[in-house]
Design a protein around this motif. Structure first.
Motif, PDB file in Angstrom:
ATOM      1  N   ILE A  11       1.064  -1.742  -0.192  1.00 10.94           N
ATOM      2  CA  ILE A  11       0.220  -0.444   0.152  1.00 10.94           C
ATOM      3  C   ILE A  11       0.878   1.235   0.046  1.00 10.94           C
ATOM      4  CG2 ILE A  11      -2.238   1.153   1.026  1.00 10.94           C
ATOM      5  CD1 ILE A  11      -2.622  -1.528   0.018  1.00 10.94           C
ATOM      6  N   HIS A  12       0.508   2.673  -0.556  1.00  9.62           N
ATOM      7  CA  HIS A  12       1.194   3.316  -0.448  1.00  9.62           C
ATOM      8  C   HIS A  12       2.990   3.285  -1.315  1.00  9.62           C
ATOM      9  CE1 HIS A  12      -2.360   5.266   0.153  1.00  9.62           C
ATOM     10  NE2 HIS A  12      -2.595   4.811   0.987  1.00  9.62           N
ATOM     11  N   PRO A  13       2.857   2.308  -2.151  1.00  7.36           N
ATOM     12  CA  PRO A  13       4.068   2.397  -2.031  1.00  7.36           C
ATOM     13  C   PRO A  13       5.283   3.457  -3.014  1.00  7.36           C
ATOM     14  CG  PRO A  13       3.542   0.777  -4.028  1.00  7.36           C
ATOM     15  CD  PRO A  13       2.223   1.855  -2.910  1.00  7.36           C
ATOM     16  N   ALA A  14       6.842   4.000  -2.749  1.00  4.58           N
ATOM     17  CA  ALA A  14       7.243   4.994  -3.348  1.00  4.58           C
ATOM     18  C   ALA A  14       7.976   5.263  -4.349  1.00  4.58           C
ATOM     19  CB  ALA A  14       7.657   6.127  -2.250  1.00  4.58           C
ATOM     20  N   TRP A  15       8.332   3.530  -4.667  1.00  2.00           N
ATOM     21  CA  TRP A  15       9.162   2.982  -5.451  1.00  2.00           C
ATOM     22  C   TRP A  15       9.350   3.420  -7.072  1.00  2.00           C
ATOM     23  CZ3 TRP A  15       8.116  -0.780  -9.908  1.00  2.00           C
ATOM     24  CH2 TRP A  15       9.257  -2.054 -10.118  1.00  2.00           C
ATOM     25  N   VAL A  16       7.904   3.437  -7.210  1.00  2.00           N
ATOM     26  CA  VAL A  16       7.841   4.471  -8.985  1.00  2.00           C
ATOM     27  C   VAL A  16       8.094   5.908  -8.459  1.00  2.00           C
ATOM     28  CG1 VAL A  16       5.985   4.729 -10.708  1.00  2.00           C
ATOM     29  CG2 VAL A  16       6.293   2.962 -10.101  1.00  2.00           C
ATOM     30  N   VAL A  17       8.877   6.334  -9.012  1.00  2.00           N
ATOM     31  CA  VAL A  17       9.690   7.932  -9.039  1.00  2.00           C
ATOM     32  C   VAL A  17       9.500   8.475 -10.179  1.00  2.00           C
ATOM     33  CG1 VAL A  17      10.407   7.204  -7.387  1.00  2.00           C
ATOM     34  CG2 VAL A  17      12.393   6.586  -9.296  1.00  2.00           C
ATOM     35  N   PRO A  18      10.189   9.777 -10.562  1.00  2.00           N
ATOM     36  CA  PRO A  18       9.982  10.859 -11.901  1.00  2.00           C
ATOM     37  C   PRO A  18      11.295  10.396 -12.454  1.00  2.00           C
ATOM     38  CG  PRO A  18       9.052  12.102 -10.012  1.00  2.00           C
ATOM     39  CD  PRO A  18       9.482  10.560  -9.343  1.00  2.00           C
ATOM     40  N   GLY A  19      11.615   9.136 -13.426  1.00  2.00           N
ATOM     41  CA  GLY A  19      12.527   9.353 -14.560  1.00  2.00           C
ATOM     42  C   GLY A  19      12.870   7.422 -14.175  1.00  2.00           C
ATOM     43  N   GLY A  20      12.944   6.858 -13.282  1.00  2.00           N
ATOM     44  CA  GLY A  20      11.985   5.331 -13.999  1.00  2.00           C
ATOM     45  C   GLY A  20      11.727   4.692 -11.830  1.00  2.00           C
ATOM     46  N   VAL A  21      12.182   3.966 -11.738  1.00  4.05           N
ATOM     47  CA  VAL A  21      11.564   3.320 -10.476  1.00  4.05           C
ATOM     48  C   VAL A  21      13.424   3.797  -9.807  1.00  4.05           C
ATOM     49  CG1 VAL A  21      10.296   1.656 -11.667  1.00  4.05           C
ATOM     50  CG2 VAL A  21      12.366   1.153 -11.552  1.00  4.05           C
ATOM     51  N   SER A  22      12.252   3.423  -8.102  1.00  6.72           N
ATOM     52  CA  SER A  22      13.821   3.396  -7.186  1.00  6.72           C
ATOM     53  C   SER A  22      15.386   2.572  -7.261  1.00  6.72           C
ATOM     54  CB  SER A  22      13.762   3.820  -5.913  1.00  6.72           C
ATOM     55  OG  SER A  22      12.697   3.136  -5.047  1.00  6.72           O
ATOM     56  N   ARG A  23      14.595   0.789  -7.546  1.00 14.92           N
ATOM     57  CA  ARG A  23      15.632   0.018  -7.167  1.00 14.92           C
ATOM     58  C   ARG A  23      15.169  -0.733  -8.344  1.00 14.92           C
ATOM     59  NH1 ARG A  23      13.456  -3.942  -4.337  1.00 14.92           N
ATOM     60  NH2 ARG A  23      12.233  -3.298  -3.237  1.00 14.92           N
ATOM     61  N   SER A  24      16.449  -2.002  -8.710  1.00 10.27           N
ATOM     62  CA  SER A  24      16.230  -2.849  -9.613  1.00 10.27           C
ATOM     63  C   SER A  24      15.116  -4.230  -8.750  1.00 10.27           C
ATOM     64  CB  SER A  24      17.250  -3.606 -10.332  1.00 10.27           C
ATOM     65  OG  SER A  24      18.181  -3.913  -9.070  1.00 10.27           O
ATOM     66  N   LEU A  25      15.048  -4.894  -9.413  1.00  9.70           N
ATOM     67  CA  LEU A  25      14.045  -6.119  -9.595  1.00  9.70           C
ATOM     68  C   LEU A  25      15.089  -7.484  -8.958  1.00  9.70           C
ATOM     69  CD1 LEU A  25      11.855  -8.600  -9.115  1.00  9.70           C
ATOM     70  CD2 LEU A  25      12.010  -8.898 -11.661  1.00  9.70           C
ATOM     71  N   GLN A  26      14.942  -7.759  -7.961  1.00 13.39           N
ATOM     72  CA  GLN A  26      16.179  -9.062  -7.308  1.00 13.39           C
ATOM     73  C   GLN A  26      15.419 -10.217  -8.362  1.00 13.39           C
ATOM     74  OE1 GLN A  26      18.657  -7.846  -5.751  1.00 13.39           O
ATOM     75  NE2 GLN A  26      17.745  -6.210  -6.230  1.00 13.39           N
ATOM     76  N   GLU A  27      16.897 -10.770  -7.919  1.00 18.60           N
ATOM     77  CA  GLU A  27      16.492 -12.411  -8.731  1.00 18.60           C
ATOM     78  C   GLU A  27      16.051 -12.942  -7.785  1.00 18.60           C
ATOM     79  OE1 GLU A  27      19.188 -16.132 -10.292  1.00 18.60           O
ATOM     80  OE2 GLU A  27      20.475 -14.677  -9.277  1.00 18.60           O
ATOM     81  N   ALA A  28      15.922 -13.349  -6.609  1.00 16.43           N
ATOM     82  CA  ALA A  28      15.085 -14.193  -5.866  1.00 16.43           C
ATOM     83  C   ALA A  28      13.605 -14.153  -6.078  1.00 16.43           C
ATOM     84  CB  ALA A  28      14.948 -14.344  -4.059  1.00 16.43           C
ATOM     85  N   ASP A  29      13.531 -12.492  -5.891  1.00 13.97           N
ATOM     86  CA  ASP A  29      11.955 -11.662  -6.350  1.00 13.97           C
ATOM     87  C   ASP A  29      11.047 -12.416  -7.391  1.00 13.97           C
ATOM     88  OD1 ASP A  29      11.739 -10.441  -3.718  1.00 13.97           O
ATOM     89  OD2 ASP A  29      12.728  -8.898  -4.301  1.00 13.97           O
ATOM     90  N   ARG A  30      12.429 -12.320  -7.995  1.00 19.01           N
ATOM     91  CA  ARG A  30      12.080 -12.704  -9.988  1.00 19.01           C
ATOM     92  C   ARG A  30      11.256 -14.228  -9.680  1.00 19.01           C
ATOM     93  NH1 ARG A  30      16.510 -13.681 -14.120  1.00 19.01           N
ATOM     94  NH2 ARG A  30      16.307 -15.417 -12.646  1.00 19.01           N
TER      95      ARG A  30
END
Length: 476
Positions: free
Chosen positions: A163-182
């Motif tokens: 809920i209410h994540p701040a990951w999507v930011v102007p210019g892209g996203v704030s961090r990359s996807l991790q292999e374990a999460d994928r």
């Protein structure tokens, strides 16, 4: 003589609203109106804020669809920065958007609408809810919970919280996807696609049981509006705008997002805080259009994923002469979009560069005006910002999916009321059907009531006995 009947509150929707029906002594419906009674003012209090805050700030608009606002706001800010988002950043934004669509559509179909569809519109309201569905159809309830959880977990794994994540930011996203999460997302995918496809098949098998509702649930010609891919296929994140008529004839196509205001206008009604957008050339009411899953499938030439493309011809057969017009069929469209979203999630996660850390472009403000448009679960979401020399917001317009559908919802509940209320004695099932028209659209009312211009407002000062001591009123 006439009397007014109030359905207050409208149940199994997000937010606060009521419906008022005006009927004569014989029970004939004369009018029916949908009133959104809550008020929120994001368009006003965002003015003066640094534009970089807008994604996180507008995500607080609603706890149901914060991701949709994150994306539209970030895309508007991309325009202010005048940058190209790295391809992996775009792919990750798409994945989180599909996760949002899966979880929100699952909430709408299984939690809010399936009690009517599986138990019946006239079922005892004491048990006409998800727990009643769980008692009689446990597999359906489990599928609904699992699909919603899966979509929410995708959001959490990408963005850090649901809920209410701040990951999507102007210019892209704030961090990359991790292999374990994928890998965790992909591991659960087979069970989720099976759950989605079997419930689409179940819903398709039930359609013949609801012909009166199909005929009366906002079943009329309208325009349809939303994003497509440049090739004209189903799209949820980016692309040109398309509008078609009731025969699926194209009104306009490949319209850039910055041109939306040349074709759409917004009206204000005195009895609701929800604005009423319309297609400007046809005028108010005549320019009524619909957005959301039903509209997106009417707009698209194809879905672009295998299982969804298998389902699309069956959807088309619901109205072989043109667009699918009955809003009852939002339910089937929603399930097809769940399947499409799951298919696209898998395709994107299997891209060889999806773990690339280059996910954001960084710059300062390079433009004064930015428009961001994405497809929220409920339909086309528009964020339009202007900034000053210091990058502070000077103008905000948010055109929300539920607002796009306002004219159609009002006409739809009037059509249903006239169909199901036929005498002075009004059964509960008839009132439930009127509410169910609204539930077809899955409105998000917290998102939709953001004042732009002069909205109707009445403020009262009352004593502890409820007596009005003073009031101030503003009309549009």
């Amino acid at each position: 003589m006439t009397r007014t009947i109030s359905i207050d509150p409208v149940t199994r929707i997000e937010g606060h609203a009521r419906i008022t029906l005006t009927v004569d002594d014989l029970g004939k419906v004369e009018d029916c109106r949908f009133h959104v009674t809550q008020f929120r003012g994001f368009e006003a209090f965002c003015v003066g804020r640094p534009f970089e805050e807008m994604p996180s700030l507008t995500a607080r608009t609603c706890g149901i669809c914060p991701v949709s606002h994150l994306l539209a706001a970030a895309k508007a800010c991309d325009e202010l920065l005048a940058v190209r988002v790295p391809p992996v950043g775009v792919a990750l934004r798409r994945i989180i958007n599909y996760g949002q669509i899966v979880q929100s559509h699952a909430l709408s179909f299984f939690h809010l609408s399936s009690p009517d569809l599986l138990l019946g519109m006239d079922h005892d309201p004491e048990n006409r809810h998800l727990f009643g569905v769980a008692a009689d159809y446990p597999e359906v309830a489990r599928d609904g919970v699992a699909l919603r959880r899966y979509g929410q977990q995708i959001i959490e794994r990408l963005a850090g919280k649901r809920i209410h994540p701040a990951w999507v930011v102007p210019g892209g996203v704030s961090r990359s996807l991790q292999e374990a999460d994928r890998d965790a997302i992909l591991a659960e995918w087979p069970a989720m696609i099976q759950a989605a496809t079997r419930n689409l098949e179940r819903m398709e098998s039930l359609i013949d049981n609801f012909q009166p509702e199909v005929d009366a649930f906002a079943n009329f010609p309208s325009l349809f509006f939303g994003l497509t891919t440049p090739e004209g296929n189903l799209e949820h994140y980016d692309g040109p705008l398309r509008m078609v008529d009731a025969h699926r004839n194209i009104i306009f196509d490949k319209l850039p997002s910055t041109s939306y205001s040349e074709w759409l206008s917004e009206a204000v009604e005195p009895d609701s805080y929800l604005k009423s957008p319309y297609y400007t050339p046809l005028g108010y009411e005549g320019g009524m259009y619909r957005v959301g899953p039903l509209a997106r499938l009417n707009l698209a030439d194809a879905c672009g994923t295998p299982l969804a493309d298998q389902a699309l011809p069956r959807f088309r057969k619901l109205a072989p002469a043109g667009a699918v017009l009955s809003s009852f069929h939002f339910h089937i469209a929603r399930l097809i979009e769940i399947i499409h979203g799951l298919e696209r999630i898998k395709q994107l996660l299997e891209q060889p560069d999806i773990l690339d850390p280059h996910v954001r472009a960084v710059a300062g403000p390079n433009a004064r005006d930015g428009v961001g448009i994405s497809e929220a679960p409920r339909g086309t979401l528009i964020h339009h910002y202007r900034i000053d020399d210091q990058g502070r917001i000077t103008y905000v317009n948010m055109v929300i999916a539920t607002g796009h559908n306002n004219l159609a919802m009002n006409r739809g509940i009037l059509q249903a009321a006239k169909a199901f209320i036929t005498g002075p004695d009004i059964p509960e099932g008839a009132l439930n059907r009127i509410e169910a028209v609204i539930r077809c659209y899955d409105p998000c009312l917290s998102c939709s009531t953001h004042a732009f211009g002069q909205m109707p407002l009445r403020v009262e000062v009352v004593d502890r006995h409820g007596n009005c001591l003073a009031h101030r009123e503003r009309t549009p």
